[in-house]
Design an enzyme around this catalytic site. Structure first.
Site, short mmCIF file in Angstrom:
data_model
loop_
_atom_site.label_atom_id
_atom_site.label_comp_id
_atom_site.label_asym_id
_atom_site.label_seq_id
_atom_site.Cartn_x
_atom_site.Cartn_y
_atom_site.Cartn_z
N SER A 255 0.86 -1.19 0.00
CA SER A 255 0.00 0.00 0.00
C SER A 255 0.89 1.24 0.00
CB SER A 255 -0.89 0.00 1.24
OG SER A 255 -0.10 0.31 2.37
N LYS A 256 0.23 2.39 0.08
CA LYS A 256 0.96 3.67 0.07
C LYS A 256 2.05 3.71 1.13
CE LYS A 256 0.48 7.07 -1.66
NZ LYS A 256 1.18 7.43 -2.88
N ARG A 257 1.80 3.04 2.24
CA ARG A 257 2.79 3.07 3.33
C ARG A 257 4.15 2.57 2.86
NH1 ARG A 257 2.25 -0.60 6.78
NH2 ARG A 257 0.63 -1.71 5.63
N GLU A 265 2.44 6.49 -10.17
CA GLU A 265 3.57 6.92 -9.35
C GLU A 265 4.90 6.39 -9.91
OE1 GLU A 265 2.39 7.15 -4.81
OE2 GLU A 265 1.26 5.59 -5.85
#
Ligand code: GLU
Length: 489
Positions: A255-257, A265
């Site tokens: 995920s983004k984490r 991106e």
């Protein structure tokens, strides 16, 4: 291959294309190509709050950027459309009507609060928390009268009581069995008439003639319910292949984490689409036990579900960057320039109109950059000083280099020898500057660092002689003289 292979990628447009979704799309695409089948793109946009046209556009453009062409779907057309679930309501209504008429569904009048209360009570007692089939045996006339009276009702699938366990052979995970106890009579249409995901997706898969459902294993638990819908419709059940999830280094779902998690991106970081496809293709699938670099063509020729791993894959940014470096170095100089220009434009170093005129200069940079960068977003900071009229000398470079003994003499002598050059190329510049240390009695390092700081503003830059030559005589001399002035301050 006798079977007519038709596969689909069915993203919900609730955000950008996630790395896991991209891998699912790649596997579907490669599988279709390998078998001469059709790759279908369907947009599961039934969640009105989270689905947006903007997200759909972003997903289409990310798929295109990856080079995954679809045979049927938005913008491609096809004979099995529409390819947006929101446009397929007539299909869902017709299927609902057909199953209702066949007695395969029944209306459920239970209120949501009552269902929740029963579920909680069952859980507390350690019993199965599925629907207790309270409405299954309401006789048809009573049910019809309640519907006519306007009572709120959903529609549930009347799962045959003797159906038994549901077993299917997943092409990746092997045989999976779900006991019939966990199969309550689930809802296929809500009280507002809208179909549930498990119902809509099966209608679509049937009408689109899907032969293989290749998707993330977060849908594994939906599969037995979907099989029951296929059976109720009297339709053949496709082959399922559930892909294990992609995890970050900490073992949690990517995920983004963990940093960048969407295709966009990675594009903005300067990962090449062919490198990303290669990396994702091998994240859970292998050609053999050696190959790490595999192009799209080979992938299309050799992808097979039986070499997809059922173990979760761990996303390794460093490996992706390494692979991207391999692809960057393989680009022709022209192709490198083409890929790099958008990054220079975004960084404000080049106007889009000037790109064509600067081509020669940009081509000169390629050999200097190709060995040094793993991502294209590393290019602008490295070449910044070559694209500006003046440089700002950073404070620590000024202290460490220009304020040191020898710097002033070095810059005077460098300006002098460069000024006398006729031809201004990396080799003439090199020859001229190499004569300076001896002439002024200072170490080469003192001279070259001073010139480097003068022309780039920093102690790290692309190779010096090439940089000076690319800048050209007037700009190089101007910078050296300005830096010379800073030496005395
Ligand atoms: N729309 C679903 C999702 O994005 C996929 C449905 C499916 O592949 O069956 O998770």
């Amino acid at each position: 291959m006798t079977e007519n292979v038709r596969v689909r990628f069915a993203p919900s447009p609730t955000g950008n294309l996630h790395i896991g979704g991209a891998r699912t799309a790649i596997y579907n695409w490669a599988f279709a190509r390998r078998h001469g089948g059709a790759f279908i793109l369907r947009i599961d946009d039934t969640d009105p709050e989270r689905s947006t046209a903007e997200n759909t556009r972003a997903i289409l453009s990310a798929l295109r950027w990856l080079g995954l062409d679809w045979d049927e779907g938005p913008e491609a057309g096809g004979s099995h459309g529409p390819y947006f679930q929101t446009e397929r309501a007539p299909s869902y209504a017709a299927a609902l009507e057909r199953l209702r008429a066949a007695g395969a569904l029944y209306p459920c009048f239970c209120a949501a609060e009552d269902l929740a209360a029963k579920r909680d009570a069952a859980r507390a007692a350690g019993a199965s928390s599925g629907y207790d089939r309270a409405c299954r045996d309401i006789d048809p006339e009573t049910a019809a009268a309640r519907i006519a009276r306007g009572d709120q009702h959903a529609w549930r699938l009347r799962v045959p009581l003797d159906r038994g366990d549901i077993t299917f052979v997943d092409a990746v995970r092997g045989e999976s069995t779900f006991t019939s106890e966990v199969m309550d009579d689930f809802i296929v249409a809500r009280s507002d008439g809208s179909p549930t995901y498990n119902f809509a997706t099966v209608i679509d898969d049937v009408e689109m003639g899907i032969s293989h459902v290749i998707r993330g294993d977060d849908h594994l638990s939906n599969t037995p319910r979907q099989i029951l819908v296929f059976e109720a419709l009297g339709a053949p059940v496709p082959t399922f292949a559930h892909l294990s999830m992609i995890r970050g280094a900490d073992g949690k779902r990517l995920s983004k984490r963990h940093g960048a998690a969407s295709v966009e991106e990675y594009r903005d970081l300067g990962i090449l689409p062919e490198a990303l496809v290669n990396y994702l293709a091998l994240l859970g699938w292998s050609l053999d036990d050696r190959t790490t670099i595999i192009d799209g063509k080979t992938l299309q020729e050799s992808f097979s579900l039986d070499r997809v791993s059922k173990n979760p894959a761990v996303f390794d940014h460093e490996k992706l960057e390494w692979m991207n470096g391999v692809y960057l170095r393989e680009l022709s100089p022209d192709a490198f320039v083409e890929r790099m220009v958008p990054f220079l434009v975004t960084a404000g170093l080049l106007s889009p109109d000037a790109a064509a005129d600067s081509r020669e200069q940009l081509l000169e940079l390629v050999p200097l950059l190709a060995e040094r960068v793993k991502r294209l977003d590393e290019v602008p900071p490295l070449v910044h000083y070559l694209f500006t009229d003046t440089v700002v000398i950073d404070e620590s470079a000024r202290e460490k280099v220009l304020r040191k003994p020898g710097a002033a003499e070095a810059l005077d002598a460098a300006a002098d020898v460069l000024d006398r050059l006729g031809e201004f190329t990396p080799s003439t510049v090199e020859e001229a500057l190499r004569s300076v240390p001896e002439a002024i009695g200072h170490k080469p390092k003192v001279v070259f660092q001073a010139v480097r700081v003068a022309i780039s503003g920093s102690t790290v830059s692309l190779p010096l002689f090439e940089s000076v030559a690319i800048l050209g005589k007037p700009r190089a001399l101007d910078r050296i003289r300005r830096a010379r002035a800073a030496c005395q301050g």
